[in-house]
Design a protein around this motif. Structure first.
Motif, PDB file in Angstrom:
ATOM      1  N   GLY A  79     -39.327 -38.675  15.801  1.00  0.00           N
ATOM      2  CA  GLY A  79     -39.423 -38.768  14.352  1.00  0.00           C
ATOM      3  C   GLY A  79     -40.712 -38.124  13.894  1.00  0.00           C
ATOM      4  N   VAL A  80     -40.720 -37.598  12.696  1.00  0.00           N
ATOM      5  CA  VAL A  80     -41.923 -36.941  12.188  1.00  0.00           C
ATOM      6  C   VAL A  80     -42.294 -37.537  10.839  1.00  0.00           C
ATOM      7  CG1 VAL A  80     -41.696 -34.750  13.410  1.00  0.00           C
ATOM      8  CG2 VAL A  80     -40.484 -35.061  11.252  1.00  0.00           C
ATOM      9  N   ASP A  81     -43.594 -37.736  10.666  1.00  0.00           N
ATOM     10  CA  ASP A  81     -44.121 -38.030   9.338  1.00  0.00           C
ATOM     11  C   ASP A  81     -44.748 -36.749   8.804  1.00  0.00           C
ATOM     12  OD1 ASP A  81     -46.413 -37.766  10.844  1.00  0.00           O
ATOM     13  OD2 ASP A  81     -47.122 -39.816  10.534  1.00  0.00           O
ATOM     14  N   GLY A  82     -45.447 -36.829   7.667  1.00  0.00           N
ATOM     15  CA  GLY A  82     -46.009 -35.623   7.075  1.00  0.00           C
ATOM     16  C   GLY A  82     -47.035 -34.940   7.958  1.00  0.00           C
ATOM     17  N   SER A 138     -44.738 -33.913  21.967  1.00  0.00           N
ATOM     18  CA  SER A 138     -45.826 -34.880  21.795  1.00  0.00           C
ATOM     19  C   SER A 138     -46.015 -35.229  20.323  1.00  0.00           C
ATOM     20  CB  SER A 138     -47.138 -34.321  22.371  1.00  0.00           C
ATOM     21  OG  SER A 138     -47.038 -34.121  23.766  1.00  0.00           O
ATOM     22  N   PHE A 139     -45.883 -34.250  19.451  1.00  0.00           N
ATOM     23  CA  PHE A 139     -45.994 -34.519  18.016  1.00  0.00           C
ATOM     24  C   PHE A 139     -44.792 -35.304  17.492  1.00  0.00           C
ATOM     25  CE2 PHE A 139     -48.678 -30.459  17.731  1.00  0.00           C
ATOM     26  CZ  PHE A 139     -49.868 -31.175  17.745  1.00  0.00           C
ATOM     27  N   GLU A 140     -43.641 -35.139  18.131  1.00  0.00           N
ATOM     28  CA  GLU A 140     -42.417 -35.751  17.623  1.00  0.00           C
ATOM     29  C   GLU A 140     -42.153 -37.145  18.170  1.00  0.00           C
ATOM     30  OE1 GLU A 140     -39.875 -31.565  17.075  1.00  0.00           O
ATOM     31  OE2 GLU A 140     -39.510 -32.893  18.780  1.00  0.00           O
ATOM     32  N   ALA A 141     -42.683 -37.472  19.344  1.00  0.00           N
ATOM     33  CA  ALA A 141     -42.334 -38.718  20.028  1.00  0.00           C
ATOM     34  C   ALA A 141     -42.853 -39.935  19.272  1.00  0.00           C
ATOM     35  CB  ALA A 141     -42.892 -38.709  21.441  1.00  0.00           C
ATOM     36  N   THR A 142     -41.977 -40.905  19.055  1.00  0.00           N
ATOM     37  CA  THR A 142     -42.394 -42.183  18.472  1.00  0.00           C
ATOM     38  C   THR A 142     -42.245 -43.326  19.475  1.00  0.00           C
ATOM     39  OG1 THR A 142     -40.181 -42.506  17.524  1.00  0.00           O
ATOM     40  CG2 THR A 142     -41.863 -41.506  16.107  1.00  0.00           C
ATOM     41  N   ASP A 143     -41.852 -43.024  20.691  1.00  0.00           N
ATOM     42  CA  ASP A 143     -41.893 -43.977  21.792  1.00  0.00           C
ATOM     43  C   ASP A 143     -43.168 -43.703  22.579  1.00  0.00           C
ATOM     44  OD1 ASP A 143     -39.980 -45.859  23.701  1.00  0.00           O
ATOM     45  OD2 ASP A 143     -41.291 -44.537  24.866  1.00  0.00           O
ATOM     46  N   VAL A 144     -43.987 -44.714  22.797  1.00  0.00           N
ATOM     47  CA  VAL A 144     -45.296 -44.523  23.410  1.00  0.00           C
ATOM     48  C   VAL A 144     -45.172 -43.957  24.817  1.00  0.00           C
ATOM     49  CG1 VAL A 144     -47.413 -45.678  24.151  1.00  0.00           C
ATOM     50  CG2 VAL A 144     -46.309 -46.371  22.015  1.00  0.00           C
TER      51      VAL A 144
END
Length: 550
Positions: A79-82, A138-144
Motif C-alpha cells: 500500500g502507498v501513502d502520499g 520497500s516503499f510499498e510494503a506495509t507488512d513489517v
C-alpha cells in the motif's frame, strides 16, 4: 480483486533484470536497450500509480493483501501513502537516467575479458534493475517482515555493483582499484548487515509483543497501529524503546546518520557515478522513509523520547558533513559528504515533529535525489573525460566545454539550495519547522547552508574557471546521450523550484496522519493575531494543527 498495480511496478524491473541477464554475451548493445526499455515501462507504471493516487482519499491506497506465511502472521501486504507513492515515482524517474549515464561503464570489462561467456554488461544493467525492484517494494510494503526482506535483499546487488563495477579513474593500477573497490563494498555490506541484524531482533520482538496482547502475532503495520489506537495493544515503555532503537539503528545506518555514515564516502567514491547516484539518491532514501513509516507510527512514545538525541545527531551530521565536504580533494567524495549533510536536514525535519518539518523532509528526499543525480552524473561525465577524480587536476573547463560546465553549475547551485531550484523549498520548510519548536538547533543547522555555498562554489571555481589546463584543452562537451540524461533533471529542478505544489498536495495528508499517530501538533506562534480584540491582543502560546507546504 483489484488490479495489482503496485506488484506490477516492482515485478517489471525484476523481470527486466532476468531478461537482461539472459541476453547472449555477444549482444551487449541489445542488453542495454532491454534494460532501458524495462526501466521506462516501470516509469509508466509508477506514473499511473501517482495519477491514480487520491490525496484526499484513504491513507493507504492501491492496497494488496495476500496470505504468505500464515503460521507466523506474515502477509504480502502492499500500500502507498502520499510519501511512498512520491518516492516510488522518484525511483522510477531516476533509474532510466542511471542506465543511460552508465551506458559504457561496463564496456572496458568486456574488452579486458573477451571470453564470449563473460557478460559484465548484462550483469551490470541487470543488477541496477534488481535494485530498483527491491527499493520499490520497500516503499510499498506495509507488512513489517515483508519490508525487512526487501530492505536487506537490496544489499546483495548493491554489493556487486560497488565491488565489481567500480570507478577506475585516478591513475591507479587495476589491482589497486580492485582492492579499494572490494574494501568499499565489504564495508558497505557489513555496516548495513549489522544494522539489519539488530532490526531483525526488533522485528521478532514486535511479533512476540503483538502475540501476547492480540492473541496472535502480526507484522501488519495497519493492524498494529489500529490496535494501538483502539487501546487493544499496549507496549511497556521499556519494551517500546528497545524495539524503536532496533528499528532506528538500521535506518540510521542506511540513511546515513552520523556517526554511522562512514561507509558512504568510500562506497560513492569507488562506485561508478551512476551507481553512486543509485546509492545516495535511491537506496539511502529507504532509511529516512522508514523512519517516517515505521519508527514514528509503530513506536510513537519512543520516538518522542528519543527525539532530542536524534535531533542533535542530525545537526552534527549537517555541520560535520559540510565541513568535511569543504576539505575534500576528490570530487565524488565531496558530493558524498555533502549528502551526509543533506540527510542530516532530512532527519532533522522528520524528528522536528512539525507539519512543515516533515513535509520539507519528504520533499527534500525527492529534491535531493534529483539534484544529487544531476551533479554526480555530470561529475561522472567530467571524470570519464579526464580520468581523474582530483579537483586539482582540472581548471578552465568552462572555456572548452561550456554546456558541461553550465549543467555542473546548475547541479551545484541546487545542492546549495539556491532559491528558484527545487531543494530550496524543502530546506526552507525543514528549517521553519525546526525553528518553531527547537530554535537553537535550527540556528546551528543554518551553518550547513553557509558551508554548502562554500564547498560548491569553491569546487566550481577550481574545476571550471581560471586558465585552461593542458590536460583538459581537448575535452569534448556533452554529447547527445549525456544531454538526454542531464536536461530532464535540470528541467525538474527548475519546475519543482518554482512550483512545488503538486508534490506538496500529495505529501501533506500523509504528514498530517503521521503527526496524529505520534500525537503531535504544530506549536502556536506567540505573536499578535488579528482577533476581534485587535492586532495587539496576544493568543496564549500553545499548539495547533496546520498543513505543511502549500
Amino acid at each position: 480483486m483489484s488490479f495489482p498495480l503496485l506488484t506490477l511496478t516492482a515485478a517489471v524491473p525484476a523481470a527486466g533484470a532476468v531478461v537482461t541477464a539472459a541476453v547472449p554475451a555477444a549482444r551487449r548493445a541489445a542488453a542495454k536497450w532491454v534494460a532501458l526499455g524495462f526501466s521506462l515501462a516501470t516509469l509508466v507504471l509508477a506514473a499511473v500509480a501517482l495519477v491514480r493516487f487520491d490525496p484526499g482519499g484513504a491513507h493507504y491506497q492501491l492496497t494488496e493483501s495476500h496470505a504468505w506465511i500464515s503460521d507466523f502472521g506474515v502477509r504480502y501486504e502492499l500500500g502507498v501513502d502520499g510519501i511512498a507513492v512520491t518516492l516510488v515515482a522518484l525511483t522510477a524517474v531516476l533509474v532510466p537516467f542511471v542506465i543511460l549515464a552508465g551506458w559504457h561503464d561496463a564496456d572496458p570489462l568486456e574488452e579486458a575479458r573477451p571470453n564470449r561467456r563473460w557478460r559484465p554488461t548484462q550483469g551490470f544493467f541487470a543488477l541496477i534493475l534488481m535494485v530498483e525492484a527491491m527499493v520499490v517494494l520497500s516503499f510499498e510494503a506495509t507488512d513489517v517482515f515483508l519490508f525487512y526482506v526487501f530492505f536487506e535483499a537490496m544489499l546483495i546487488p548493491m554489493y556487486f555493483l560497488i565491488g565489481g563495477f567500480g570507478d577506475r579513474a585516478g591513475g591507479r593500477t587495476e589491482e589497486e582499484s580492485a582492492t579499494q573497490r572490494s574494501y568499499a563494498a565489504v564495508k558497505f555490506l557489513l555496516y548495513n548487515l549489522a544494522g539489519g541484524l539488530i532490526m531483525l531482533a526488533a522485528v521478532v520482538g514486535l511479533y512476540v509483543v503483538t502475540a501476547d496482547d492480540l492473541g496472535s502475532g502480526t507484522f501488519s503495520l495497519q493492524q498494529i497501529t489500529q490496535a494501538r489506537a483502539a487501546g487493544q495493544l499496549d507496549f511497556a515503555t521499556g519494551t517500546e524503546r528497545l524495539l524503536f532503537l532496533g528499528f532506528f539503528f538500521a535506518f540510521a545506518v542506511k540513511a546515513p546518520l552520523w556517526p554511522l555514515h562512514t561507509w558512504l564516502p568510500g562506497a560513492m567514491g569507488e562506485a561508478t557515478a551512476p551507481v553512486a547516484v543509485l546509492i545516495t539518491a535511491v537506496v539511502d532514501k529507504v532509511g529516512t522513509f522508514a523512519m517516517l513509516r515505521f519508527c514514528l507510527q509503530l513506536f510513537p512514545e519512543a520516538s518522542t523520547w528519543a527525539t532530542p538525541v536524534i535531533l542533535v545527531l542530525a545537526v552534527i551530521s549537517i555541520v560535520y558533513g559540510a565541513l568535511l565536504a569543504v576539505g575534500q580533494r576528490d570530487i565524488k567524495r565531496l558530493i558524498a559528504y555533502a549528502s551526509v549533510s543533506h540527510f542530516g536536514f532530512i532527519i532533522l525535519g522528520v524528528f522536528a515533529m512539525t507539519s512543515q518539518g516533515q513535509s520539507g523532509a519528504t520533499l527534500y528526499m525527492v529534491n535531493h535525489g534529483i539534484s544529487t543525480a544531476a551533479l554526480m552524473l555530470v561529475a561522472g561525465f567530467l571524470i570519464s573525460r579526464r580520468g581523474s577524480r582530483l579537483i586539482e587536476d582540472y581548471g578552465g573547463v568552462q572555456k572548452v566545454a561550456p554546456v558541461l560546465a553550465g549543467t555542473f553549475l546548475v547541479g551545484g547551485l541546487a545542492t546549495l539550495s539556491l532559491p528558484g531550484l527545487a531543494p530550496f523549498v524543502s530546506e526552507f520548510l525543514v528549517l521553519v519547522g525546526t525553528f518553531s519548536r527547537y530554535p537553537a538547533l535550527g540556528a546551528v543547522a543554518t551553518l550547513g547552508i553557509v558551508l554548502a555555498a562554500l564547498y560548491v562554489l569553491v569546487l566550481y571555481q577550481r574545476t571550471m574557471t581560471g586558465p585552461v589546463r593542458a590536460e583538459v584543452r581537448g575535452m569534448p562537451d556533452l554529447r547527445v546521450r549525456e544531454l538526454a540524461v542531464v536536461a530532464p533533471l535540470v528541467a525538474l529542478l527548475l519546475f519543482l523550484g518554482v512550483y512545488p505544489k503538486p508534490l506538496a498536495d500529495i505529501v501533506n495528508p500523509a504528514v498530517d496522519h503521521t503527526l496524529s499517530v505520534v500525537d503531535k501538533k504544530d506549536p502556536r506562534p506567540d505573536h499578535p493575531a488579528p482577533t476581534d480584540k485587535g492586532w495587539f491582543a496576544y493568543e496564549p502560546a500553545g499548539e495547533h494543527t496546520s498543513g505543511g507546504a502549500k
